[in-house]
Design a protein around this motif. Sequence first.
Motif, PDB file in Angstrom:
ATOM      1  N   ARG A   1       1.019  -1.072   0.131  1.00 42.11           N
ATOM      2  CA  ARG A   1      -0.050   0.117  -0.010  1.00 42.11           C
ATOM      3  C   ARG A   1       1.088   1.376  -0.018  1.00 42.11           C
ATOM      4  O   ARG A   1       0.655   2.205  -0.607  1.00 42.11           O
ATOM      5  N   ALA A   2       1.974   1.210   0.773  1.00 40.84           N
ATOM      6  CA  ALA A   2       2.932   2.042   0.711  1.00 40.84           C
ATOM      7  C   ALA A   2       3.307   2.484  -0.696  1.00 40.84           C
ATOM      8  O   ALA A   2       3.318   3.782  -1.004  1.00 40.84           O
ATOM      9  N   ARG A   3       3.840   1.459  -1.300  1.00 38.50           N
ATOM     10  CA  ARG A   3       4.302   1.656  -2.790  1.00 38.50           C
ATOM     11  C   ARG A   3       3.190   2.469  -3.484  1.00 38.50           C
ATOM     12  O   ARG A   3       3.649   3.371  -4.194  1.00 38.50           O
ATOM     13  N   ALA A   4       2.123   1.900  -3.330  1.00 38.46           N
ATOM     14  CA  ALA A   4       0.922   2.202  -4.253  1.00 38.46           C
ATOM     15  C   ALA A   4       0.670   3.970  -3.964  1.00 38.46           C
ATOM     16  O   ALA A   4       0.435   4.859  -4.830  1.00 38.46           O
ATOM     17  N   GLU A   5       0.782   4.237  -2.696  1.00 42.35           N
ATOM     18  CA  GLU A   5       0.563   5.602  -2.336  1.00 42.35           C
ATOM     19  C   GLU A   5       1.660   6.652  -2.868  1.00 42.35           C
ATOM     20  O   GLU A   5       1.428   7.498  -3.601  1.00 42.35           O
ATOM     21  N   TYR A   6       3.049   6.060  -2.890  1.00 42.32           N
ATOM     22  CA  TYR A   6       4.159   6.903  -3.519  1.00 42.32           C
ATOM     23  C   TYR A   6       3.747   7.201  -4.990  1.00 42.32           C
ATOM     24  O   TYR A   6       3.953   8.271  -5.394  1.00 42.32           O
ATOM     25  N   ASP A   7       3.643   5.878  -5.505  1.00 44.52           N
ATOM     26  CA  ASP A   7       3.333   5.697  -6.985  1.00 44.52           C
ATOM     27  C   ASP A   7       2.252   6.937  -7.573  1.00 44.52           C
ATOM     28  O   ASP A   7       2.412   7.575  -8.471  1.00 44.52           O
ATOM     29  N   ARG A   8       1.257   6.916  -6.495  1.00 45.24           N
ATOM     30  CA  ARG A   8       0.089   7.710  -6.935  1.00 45.24           C
ATOM     31  C   ARG A   8       0.590   9.178  -6.629  1.00 45.24           C
ATOM     32  O   ARG A   8       0.345  10.137  -7.559  1.00 45.24           O
ATOM     33  N   ALA A   9       1.347   9.598  -5.672  1.00 38.32           N
ATOM     34  CA  ALA A   9       2.015  10.748  -5.500  1.00 38.32           C
ATOM     35  C   ALA A   9       2.723  11.193  -6.540  1.00 38.32           C
ATOM     36  O   ALA A   9       2.612  12.492  -7.277  1.00 38.32           O
ATOM     37  N   ILE A  10       3.506  10.440  -7.046  1.00 38.17           N
ATOM     38  CA  ILE A  10       4.563  10.668  -8.166  1.00 38.17           C
ATOM     39  C   ILE A  10       3.591  10.914  -9.615  1.00 38.17           C
ATOM     40  O   ILE A  10       3.948  11.630 -10.177  1.00 38.17           O
ATOM     41  N   ALA A  11       2.651  10.219  -9.582  1.00 38.13           N
ATOM     42  CA  ALA A  11       1.726  10.430 -10.911  1.00 38.13           C
ATOM     43  C   ALA A  11       1.255  11.812 -10.729  1.00 38.13           C
ATOM     44  O   ALA A  11       1.193  12.202 -11.640  1.00 38.13           O
ATOM     45  N   LEU A  12       0.725  12.256  -9.359  1.00 40.72           N
ATOM     46  CA  LEU A  12       0.213  13.547  -9.524  1.00 40.72           C
ATOM     47  C   LEU A  12       1.007  14.457  -9.592  1.00 40.72           C
ATOM     48  O   LEU A  12       0.664  15.602 -10.161  1.00 40.72           O
ATOM     49  N   ASP A  13       2.113  14.364  -9.310  1.00 40.24           N
ATOM     50  CA  ASP A  13       3.268  15.378  -9.289  1.00 40.24           C
ATOM     51  C   ASP A  13       4.699  14.693  -9.440  1.00 40.24           C
ATOM     52  O   ASP A  13       5.125  14.214  -8.463  1.00 40.24           O
TER      53      ASP A  13
END
Lengths: 202, 720
Positions: B693-705
Motif C-alpha cells: 500500500r505504501a508503494r501504491a501511495e508513493y506511485d500515486r503521489a509521483i503520478a500526481l506530481d
Amino acid sequence: MSADIDTSSMSDARIIAAVRSGDGRALGVLYERFARPMLRVAYQLTGSVADAEDVMHDVFLGLPDALRRYEERGQLAAWLQRLTTRTALNALRTTARRRERTIDGERGAAGAMDPNGATSTASVTTAPAMTTRDASAVVAASIDLHQALLSLPDSLRTVFVLREIEQYSHAEIAQMLDISVSASEIRLCRAFKRLRATSRSG
Amino acid sequence: MEHVMRFLRLSVTHPSELALMRFASNHTGADDPTNRAGVARHLVRCESCREVVQATRAIAQSARAFDGPEPPRALLERVIAERSAGARVLLPSAHTNDFPRTNHTRRMRAIVAAAVTALVVGGIGYQRAIRAPNAAVVVAARGDTIDSAPPTFAGHAAHREGFFTVSSLLPTAAYAQSPSARTAVIALDPRRLRAGRWTYELQLPGRDSGLREQAVVEIAPATQGGRRQWGVYDAWLGHPDDMVDSVFYDAESLQLARRAARRVGPSQYTISQRFVGDSIVGVIQATRYRAPTAQPIRRVLPRQGRRYGAGDGFLHVFFLGAQLDANWHAQVALVGWGAVPSDLVYPVDLRVTGDTTLTITGLKTPAWTVAMSSGVNAKTVWIRKRDGVPLRIVGNAGAERGWIIALVQERTDKPASDGAPRAYRLDASHSDVGFAVGFMHGMQVRGRFDELRGTLLLDAAHPDRSSVSMVVGVKSINTGSSFRDQHLRSKDFFDVATFPRMTFISQRIQFGRRDTVLTGDLSMHGVTREVRLPVHLRYGPESIPQGHSTVGFSGTLRIARKDFGILGGSTFNSWFDDIRSATLADSVDVTLDLGFWDADFAVERDAVREAIVARVRERGIDAVLSQMRAMPADAQERELPEWSTNQAARQLLQDGRRDDAIRLLTFTIERFPSSAAAHAYLGHALETVDQNRARAEYDRAIALDPAETFALEWRRRLGR
C-alpha cells in the motif's frame, strides 16, 4: 619652606617637592614656566580655547596629586606635556560624545574659525592670532593654516598635532588613540592633504 | 620611437600620497617601506608631485611655529582657590609605558568630594575622575587594584541613577555585581548530570526591548590525565565580544578541575586556571591596545566548606544536577577569576519557594520557582520540573529587572527516531542553481533555474546510505533576457514542451573528511548520463532556533551540453545563425547552492498543527476527525490548511501515533484528492503497516506530481 625663598630660581626638583606639599606659589611657578606649551597642545588637540582652558584647569588642579606619581627620570616639561596631552584627549572624547547628543554651537564651524568667539566660558583669553608678531604675509598665511588645522575633524587634527607638533612617533600615537600604526599614518596623510588644499585655495 | 616614449611616460604611475608624505617628512628609518630613490627619480620629472612634497614640508614647518593662546593668570588663581576649598581631580597617568585608558570611561572633568577621592585613589595606577553637577550624586565608589605592573584597576561605582562599572581593565567577578552578570553556580549531583546541548535566548525587556541575545550551553564528557571529567562550554552566539568559557568538573566528585575562557573582539584575553587542592593557579593573558600582558593568578580559596562554581551562565548545569523538591534548599559559592584578592567567592543561597505552571510561547510547563540570592542581589528562576532546565529569570538589581531566558531549543543529544533517515526538503528560497556558458569571443551567458524541488534523506547511522533527488522545472530558466529565455525553452535548446523537467537522482553519496561526492544520474532533454558532483558541506545538519534543522551544500559541475543533445538552433531566432551557434561553448559550468531543511516539531511554532496534535492526544483521533468533518467547507478551508494538517500527521507519526497519522492523512486526501504531498506522507506512514500500500501511495503521489521528491526518495528506499 620659608616664605622668602625666591621661587623663580628654584630647580625643578625643589618646585616639585613644594607643589607636592601643596604650596600654591610653587604651583604658580610651574604655571609660569610650562603653561604656555601645555595650553597650546590642549588648544590644538581640542580645537577650542574654552575646552583647552578646562583641560588646563583640571591638569593644574590634579597636579599636586599627580606629581606624587612622577618619578624624576625624565624631563619635567616632557612629562607635563604628556599629562596635558592625555587629559586633552580624554576631554576630546567626552566632548565628542556630548556633541553627538546636543548640537553644540561652541565648537561648530564658526567657533573653530574664530577662537575669540569661543571663549564665553573662559575667564581670560588671548587668541593665537593676537600674539606679538609682525602681520606679514607669511604670518598671515600661517594663521590661516592654523585655523585650517583647528577646523579639521578631530580624528585628523589629533594625529597631525601629535605627530607634527608634539613629535610623537606613529607607534605612540597609535597607542594613545587606540588605532593602528598605519591608520595613524593614513590620517596624517589625509590631514596634510586637506591642509594643502587650504593653502592652495587661500 | 617617439610614440613608444610617450606611451611609457603616460603609463608612469605617481607615488602614493603616503609615499610622498614619507618622503617629505624625512623621518625615515631603515623600516621605511618607501622606495626613496624611486620617489626621488619620479620627482625629477613630475612637477605636480614635487609641489605636493614642497607644500607638505612648508605646512610641517609652519605647524611647529604655531603659537597657542596666552595662559590666563585668572585660571591659576581659580585653581588655587578651588584646591584650598578641597577640590581634587584625578588625572590619567603620563608614564610612557602605561596603558592609555580610553574605554570604559565616564565624564573626566571632575571635582570629586575629597572623601570619595580617598576611596578611589589609594595609590592605584589608574585613576578616574568624576565631575558631577553636585558632589552628592556620587554615592559610593570602590576600587580594587592588581598589585603588579602594569597597574590595573577593577572596580565599580554606585551612581544615583543605577549601577555602572567605572572601569575594569581585566575582567573580574566584579562583573558579577554589574547589571550584565549571570549568576554562576555548579552541579550538585554527579549522577543526574547528562550530556547535552541547549540554546537559550535572553530578552532584556527593561533595558533594550526587542534585544535578544542567544547563548549556548553544552555539556560533554572529557578526560584529563586519565580522569573522567564533565566539560561545560558556554558561549554567546554572534556577539561582537564573543566569550567562550569552558569549565571542567571531575566526573565523580564534581570538584572544579580547570577552566579556560577566551574572549575575542576588540579586547582579547585568554584565561587558564587550575584548581589544585585549596588553591587556584593560572594566568590571564590579555591583549589590549595591541600590547600583550600576562597576569598570574595565585589565590587560596577561603575554607568555608562550600561547593564552588565558576564562570558565568552555568545555571543550566547546576539545575540539571540537582533534584528539586518543595523543601529544597542549597548553598553554593561562585568562584571569581582570582585576579583580585576580593574576587573569589560570592556565596549564593538557593531555595524552592513555589510550585507553578509557566506559560512560555503558548506552552504550559510545570515548574519550580527558585529564589536565588547573593548579597543584595536576588533573582527568581523558574525551573522546568521535567529536566531541570531554567526557563525564566527575573532579577531585582537595576537594569537586570525583567530578564527572561526562553529556552529555544530542546536538548539535541537524543538520537533521531529509531535510526531512520531524516527527510530534508530543498529550500528553494535559499538555494540556487546557476550556469554559465561561453559565447562568441569571451562573452558569457549566465542564468539560473528558479523552480527547484528536492529531498535529501540523511541517514545519520549510515551516512553512505543517504540519498538525494532534485527536480528542476526547465521552463523557469532565467538568463535576464526574456527573449533569450524563450529561445532557450524552444526546440532549439531545451524543448521544454517535451522535456519539462531536469532531474538528478543520486546513486551514491561518499562523505569525505572535507568534501562529499554525489554520484548520480542527471536527466536533461531526454538524455540521462551519470555525473559526479563534488559538494562541500557548508552548514549543518544542525538545529536552528527558529525550529528547523538545516543542512547546506555547495558545489560546481561542468557538463557538455551536446552530450545531452542540446545543440542550439535558429528556428526561433534567426539571428542565432550557424556561425554564432558554433561559438556557443559546449561545456557549461553549473554552480549549485543547496539548502535543505526539516521542521523540528518540538520547537517550530504552528498554531494549527500544535492544536491538532494536542487535541488528538487529549481526546483521540475519532473525536478530532468528527469535529473536523462537522466544520463547514469554508471553515475547513480557512482553519485547516493542508500544510498544517500534513505536518500534524508527520508529528503524530514521529510521536509513535502511526494509526492516528494514517487516519488524519486519509481525511486530508478526502479533502484534497489531488494532493501529492498527502499521498506521499500517507505512503510513509503506511510503510510499517503494508509496504505494498505504501508503494501504491508513493506511485500515486509521483503520478500526481512528478516532482514530488519526498515520494521519489522514500519509494526508492523502499524498493531497495
